[in-house]
Write a protein that holds these residues in place. Structure first.
Motif, mmCIF file in Angstrom:
data_model
loop_
_atom_site.group_PDB
_atom_site.id
_atom_site.type_symbol
_atom_site.label_atom_id
_atom_site.label_comp_id
_atom_site.label_asym_id
_atom_site.label_seq_id
_atom_site.Cartn_x
_atom_site.Cartn_y
_atom_site.Cartn_z
ATOM 1 N N LEU A 1 22.921 45.612 19.167
ATOM 2 C CA LEU A 1 23.405 44.273 19.517
ATOM 3 C C LEU A 1 24.802 44.353 20.134
ATOM 4 C CD1 LEU A 1 22.195 42.525 16.240
ATOM 5 C CD2 LEU A 1 21.075 42.509 18.472
ATOM 6 N N THR A 2 25.100 45.473 20.790
ATOM 7 C CA THR A 2 26.392 45.680 21.429
ATOM 8 C C THR A 2 26.631 44.613 22.493
ATOM 9 O OG1 THR A 2 26.192 48.055 21.058
ATOM 10 C CG2 THR A 2 27.780 47.345 22.734
ATOM 11 N N PHE B 1 26.260 35.753 20.157
ATOM 12 C CA PHE B 1 25.703 34.820 19.176
ATOM 13 C C PHE B 1 26.690 33.685 18.929
ATOM 14 C CE2 PHE B 1 23.667 38.874 18.002
ATOM 15 C CZ PHE B 1 22.345 38.488 17.824
ATOM 16 N N SER B 2 27.707 33.538 19.773
ATOM 17 C CA SER B 2 28.837 32.648 19.500
ATOM 18 C C SER B 2 28.454 31.192 19.262
ATOM 19 C CB SER B 2 29.890 32.750 20.602
ATOM 20 O OG SER B 2 29.349 32.364 21.849
ATOM 21 N N THR B 3 27.372 30.723 19.847
ATOM 22 C CA THR B 3 26.946 29.337 19.603
ATOM 23 C C THR B 3 25.569 29.275 18.950
ATOM 24 O OG1 THR B 3 26.078 29.104 21.858
ATOM 25 C CG2 THR B 3 28.358 28.394 21.484
ATOM 26 N N ALA B 4 25.093 30.408 18.446
ATOM 27 C CA ALA B 4 23.820 30.438 17.706
ATOM 28 C C ALA B 4 24.077 29.938 16.286
ATOM 29 C CB ALA B 4 23.260 31.862 17.667
ATOM 30 N N THR B 5 23.046 29.425 15.644
ATOM 31 C CA THR B 5 23.171 28.980 14.265
ATOM 32 C C THR B 5 22.242 29.785 13.370
ATOM 33 O OG1 THR B 5 21.501 27.258 14.607
ATOM 34 C CG2 THR B 5 23.812 26.610 14.880
ATOM 35 N N THR C 1 30.025 42.558 19.353
ATOM 36 C CA THR C 1 29.134 41.403 19.213
ATOM 37 C C THR C 1 29.961 40.147 18.958
ATOM 38 O OG1 THR C 1 27.442 42.839 18.287
ATOM 39 C CG2 THR C 1 27.190 40.488 17.873
ATOM 40 N N HIS C 2 29.642 39.056 19.648
ATOM 41 C CA HIS C 2 30.345 37.783 19.496
ATOM 42 C C HIS C 2 29.581 36.920 18.502
ATOM 43 C CE1 HIS C 2 32.802 38.552 23.103
ATOM 44 N NE2 HIS C 2 31.727 39.189 23.513
ATOM 45 N N THR D 1 28.805 32.915 10.814
ATOM 46 C CA THR D 1 28.204 34.237 10.656
ATOM 47 C C THR D 1 29.200 35.224 10.072
ATOM 48 O OG1 THR D 1 26.660 33.833 12.454
ATOM 49 C CG2 THR D 1 27.060 36.130 11.889
ATOM 50 N N ALA D 2 30.438 35.191 10.547
ATOM 51 C CA ALA D 2 31.469 36.086 10.016
ATOM 52 C C ALA D 2 31.718 35.793 8.539
ATOM 53 C CB ALA D 2 32.760 35.939 10.820
ATOM 54 N N GLY D 3 31.741 34.517 8.173
ATOM 55 C CA GLY D 3 31.934 34.137 6.777
ATOM 56 C C GLY D 3 30.795 34.599 5.890
#
Length: 116
Positions: free
Chosen positions: A57-58, A62-66, A80-81, A86-88
């Protein structure tokens, strides 16, 4: 809704196919196993309950994926963005407490012993 063609597990993507776009899709509970999704775009896609395992997934967006949960032990995630959600979730899965996320006020327990 039409999803883009995804290669057979382990089959590398070549050329422009390496930038597969899953735009504004519902991919709930989908399985993404052993795929090269380098630079793929998941903008606006609902990935709730989906599994990514053995994927590259380089530089994937995913910045606006839920609903995305990405396990770094089972996927390549360099560059990966991801959204804050997701980070939390990732940090919590590793046993961390994230200030301001999911009701955690961010207060640290006192380390000083009270004198009685």
């Amino acid at each position: 809704m039409h999803l883009p063609a995804v290669p057979v597990a382990g089959e590398p993507l070549e050329g422009d196919e390496a930038k597969t776009a899953f735009l504004r899709c519902s991919a709930q509970e989908a399985n993404f196993f052993d795929l090269d999704l380098t630079e793929a775009d998941f903008s606006g896609t609902d990935l709730t309950g989906s599994n990514f395992r053995g994927c590259n997934l380089t530089q994937t967006d995913f910045s606006t994926a839920t609903g995305a949960f990405l396990d770094p032990a089972n996927n390549r995630l360099k560059g990966t963005h991801v959204p804050v959600e997701t980070a939390g979730l990732l940090a919590q899965s590793l046993g961390m407490r994230v200030s301001g996320f999911n009701g955690d006020g961010g207060e640290r327990p006192s380390r000083k012993k009270s004198r009685s």
